[in-house]
Design an enzyme around this catalytic site. Structure first.
Site, PDB file in Angstrom:
ATOM      1  N   LYS A 116      38.291  52.044  50.596  1.00  0.00           N
ATOM      2  CA  LYS A 116      38.168  50.800  51.357  1.00  0.00           C
ATOM      3  C   LYS A 116      38.864  50.881  52.719  1.00  0.00           C
ATOM      4  CE  LYS A 116      37.459  47.496  47.610  1.00  0.00           C
ATOM      5  NZ  LYS A 116      37.289  48.436  46.509  1.00  0.00           N
ATOM      6  N   GLU A 200      44.965  42.246  52.768  1.00  0.00           N
ATOM      7  CA  GLU A 200      44.200  41.425  53.700  1.00  0.00           C
ATOM      8  C   GLU A 200      44.631  39.969  53.590  1.00  0.00           C
ATOM      9  OE1 GLU A 200      39.977  43.903  53.647  1.00  0.00           O
ATOM     10  OE2 GLU A 200      40.182  42.064  52.467  1.00  0.00           O
ATOM     11  N   HIS A 235      38.179  37.432  39.822  1.00  0.00           N
ATOM     12  CA  HIS A 235      37.657  38.218  40.950  1.00  0.00           C
ATOM     13  C   HIS A 235      36.382  38.976  40.592  1.00  0.00           C
ATOM     14  CE1 HIS A 235      41.247  37.237  43.173  1.00  0.00           C
ATOM     15  NE2 HIS A 235      42.009  37.805  42.253  1.00  0.00           N
ATOM     16  N   ARG A 296      25.580  51.964  45.843  1.00  0.00           N
ATOM     17  CA  ARG A 296      24.797  52.055  44.606  1.00  0.00           C
ATOM     18  C   ARG A 296      23.949  50.809  44.467  1.00  0.00           C
ATOM     19  NH1 ARG A 296      27.532  48.195  41.861  1.00  0.00           N
ATOM     20  NH2 ARG A 296      29.799  48.101  42.044  1.00  0.00           N
TER      21      ARG A 296
END
Length: 673
Positions: A116, A200, A235, A296
């Site tokens: 990421k 973040e 999440h 994917r």
């Protein structure tokens, strides 16, 4: 085009890939673990081979074994599905070295987007907007804490190498940061073998919008519009829809072009999803930020298929074989609206913790052009602790959002899974919630509306109890009459099994039910061509047309259709959009022990102990973490229910525990005068 492919996955995605391959005339090879020997995906393929033990690391993550089977069977390509090896650049390279096509993007693209932090640096260079945060390689706790403070709380800590909500924690304040960081790193290491994280800004009431992209080897790239995946718990997505409510054509084009720019930046080929987090009013404000790219096919790809009329697996196969994209951007259109609801083995009323066990009964709605079910399990199969607890995906389509949502609600009314706790009732409540219908959605929707979405289990109505008792009485009569026929006594009055006693016109068949501590007694009394139903001192007149587990029940002037499902002592009644669950009670059974758990804390799910945070003799405060458990790669913390002292600890780190196993014994602190 390929003549034979190997599907390196399990469950519903393996079945779904096999379905398209069969339609295209492509032979399929399945691989399976020892736990999946009789699984649905094994039967769906032309050939099947066992590759190891139940744990994924012993089977589905064994790239060497998968390649061995591919070579043995002459498979020309490998479809990885999602999860497992689907985003493993090393495996993609091994496929290329072996001369076998990996049905997915090039290894370099997987590598670039798999981390990421690195992907965010690439996106920044490509001009794709990013959430303010820290994506650096220095992973010292002191620096991460400093960066979190700079960004401003609350912050979101995310595993750099993963997705699916694993390794993702929210730190609301500086005081929460250390514990949240440690938990995120543990989950990341366990799930992805890499405990690096990024940090973040945690947006308040954000929308989760993703863009489906597709690219070929000839340089073409298109976006197949967007999906709104904002409805989440832990999440992880639970309901998705396409197109996104409130999306404007201008914003769709802007986000789609940003997604294609992300794909071009890494030389992408095949199906991929660029995920954005957006402000609640993103369609007008323009504030949306790149989160990650999943290299994917996504779990929620069917909603895109529903609104485009395309088969994305077919597109994958064609692109992987070197063909051009079947359609370019100006040929793509949106038709109507679609929803996908994920049916999980989990307990919504207990923090959505996963459940396991055999599927005793499975009843699904009828499928057609507008109602689709993707599943990898059948009645009699089991949900095990080794894999994701998803049972199926229910996908519906309508001319508009309102029609699609109505179809979703009606289809869920006909869905039932018996054998363990599941989320079907919860999904019913979501589909009928007025705020969801009004498009008032964001990632905090479930938490904000928890009282309405997760109320106490509904108390059985008179109609539900009557329907259940009448179906049970009819089943008992059928058994007695069948036994009489087989014994050559079909003409005997005893074969009627109608509870008739001379001079006792009010004699009926009695049933005892329970929901928690509440006991519910029901009597069924035959009365002409109908019945009298006695419930808690009330008497209702009823008529019934019964066919197995289905009943058309008339109480007074109201006639309703119902379905009564019975498994062991458990009862589930589906009645006109309502769902009631309770248990049959044997009034002659000895009473159960009433010792209760008290200060004896038990495992809420089967799993393993990650760490023990206290020792015998410690004094603890209410809410203090005692033990951290892990199941299906998700952590759950056992906390003290009251102030007290630790009397005993029954498990150590890395030990396996069963659901209900006693973990810790606490002695409650005595009140002082």
């Amino acid at each position: 085009m390929f003549a034979k492919i190997l599907i390196a996955n399990r469950g519903e995605i393996a079945v779904r890939v096999a379905r398209t391959a069969r339609r295209m005339g492509i032979q399929t090879v399945a691989v399976f673990s020892e736990a999946d020997r009789d699984a649905m995906h094994v039967a769906a393929c032309d050939e099947a081979y066992c590759i190891g033990g139940a744990a994924p690391k012993e089977s589905y993550l064994r790239g060497d074994k998968v390649l061995e089977i591919a070579k043995l069977t002459g498979a020309q390509a490998i479809h990885p599905g999602y999860g497992f090896l689907s985003e493993n650049e090393s495996f993609a390279r091994q496929c290329a070295d072996a001369g076998i096509v990996f049905i997915g993007p090039p290894p370099a693209a997987i590598e670039a987007m798999g981390l990421k932090a690195e992907s965010k640096r690439l996106m920044e260079k490509a001009g794709v907007p990013l959430v303010p945060g820290y994506h650096g390689s220095d992973q010292s706790e002191a620096l991460l804490a400093s960066e979190a403070k700079r960004i401003g709380f609350p912050v979101l800590i995310k595993a750099s190498a993963g997705g699916g909500g694993k390794g993702m924690k929210v730190a609301e304040s500086e005081a929460d940061f250390a514990a949240a960081l440690a938990s995120a790193k543990r989950e990341a290491k366990n799930s992805f073998g890499d405990d690096n994280v990024l940090i973040e800004r945690y947006l308040q009431r954000p929308r989760h919008i993703e863009i489906q992209v597709f690219a070929d080897e000839l340089g073409h790239c298109v976006y197949l519009f967007e999906r709104d995946c904002s409805l989440q718990r832990r999440h992880q997505k639970v309901v998705e829809e396409a197109p996104a409510p409130g999306m404007t054509e201008a914003r769709r084009r802007q986000m789609g072009e940003a997604a294609c720019a992300a794909a071009h930046a890494v030389g992408y080929v095949g199906a991929g999803t660029v995920e954005f987090i957006a402000e609640h009013d993103f369609a007008t404000s323009g504030r949306f930020y790149f989160m990650e790219m999943n290299t994917r096919l996504q779990v929620e790809h069917p909603v895109t298929e529903m609104i485009t009329g395309l088969d994305l697996v077919e597109w994958q196969l064609r692109v992987a074989s070197g063909e051009r994209l079947p359609k370019l951007q100006d040929e793509l259109r949106i038709d109507g609206h679609a929803f996908e609801a994920r049916v999980y083995a989990e307990n919504p009323r207990n923090q959505f913790l996963p459940a396991i066990g055999p599927i005793d009964l499975l009843r699904a709605p009828a499928t057609n052009a507008d109602v689709r079910i993707d599943t990898g399990v059948r009645e009699g199969d089991a949900i095990t602790p080794h894999y994701d607890p998803m049972i199926a995906k229910l996908i519906v389509h309508g001319d508009n959002r309102e029609q699609a949502l109505q179809r979703l609600a009606l289809a869920l009314d006909d869905y039932a899974v018996v054998g363990f706790t599941n989320n079907v009732e919860f999904l019913q409540r979501v589909a009928r919630h007025p705020a969801f219908a009004a498009r008032e959605i964001d990632t905090g929707f479930i938490a904000r509306h928890a009282d309405a979405l997760l109320p106490p289990l509904p108390v059985p109505s008179d109609a539900a109890l009557a329907a259940c008792a009448l179906v049970e009485a009819a089943a008992a009569r059928a058994v007695a009459q069948d036994a009489a026929r087989r014994a050559g006594k079909a003409s005997s009055p005893w074969a009627l099994a109608d509870a008739f006693w001379p001079n006792q016109p009010d004699c009926g068949i009695d049933f005892d039910y329970a929901q928690g501590e509440q006991r519910l007694a029901v009597s069924v009394i035959a009365d002409g061509d109908g019945y009298r139903i006695r419930i808690a001192g009330r008497e209702l007149r009823a008529r019934a047309d019964i066919d197995g587990e289905r009943i058309t029940l008339t109480l007074g002037d109201a006639q309703r259709g119902a379905r009564v499902l019975r498994s062991g002592g458990h009862r589930v009644v589906l009645l006109a959009g309502e769902r009631f669950e309770f248990d049959a009670v044997d009034r002659y059974a000895p009473p159960e022990s009433e010792d209760g758990h008290g200060g004896h804390l038990v495992a809420p799910m089967p799993g393993s102990v990650v760490s023990v945070l206290v020792k015998v003799g410690d004094t603890v405060k209410k809410g203090q973490p005692l033990i951290i458990m892990e199941a299906m790669k998700m952590e759950h913390t056992i906390v003290a229910p009251f102030d007290g002292a630790v009397e005993a600890i029954y498990f150590a780190a890395k030990e396996q525990v069963k659901e209900g196993a006693e973990l810790v014994a606490l002695a409650e602190a005595k009140a002082t005068a």
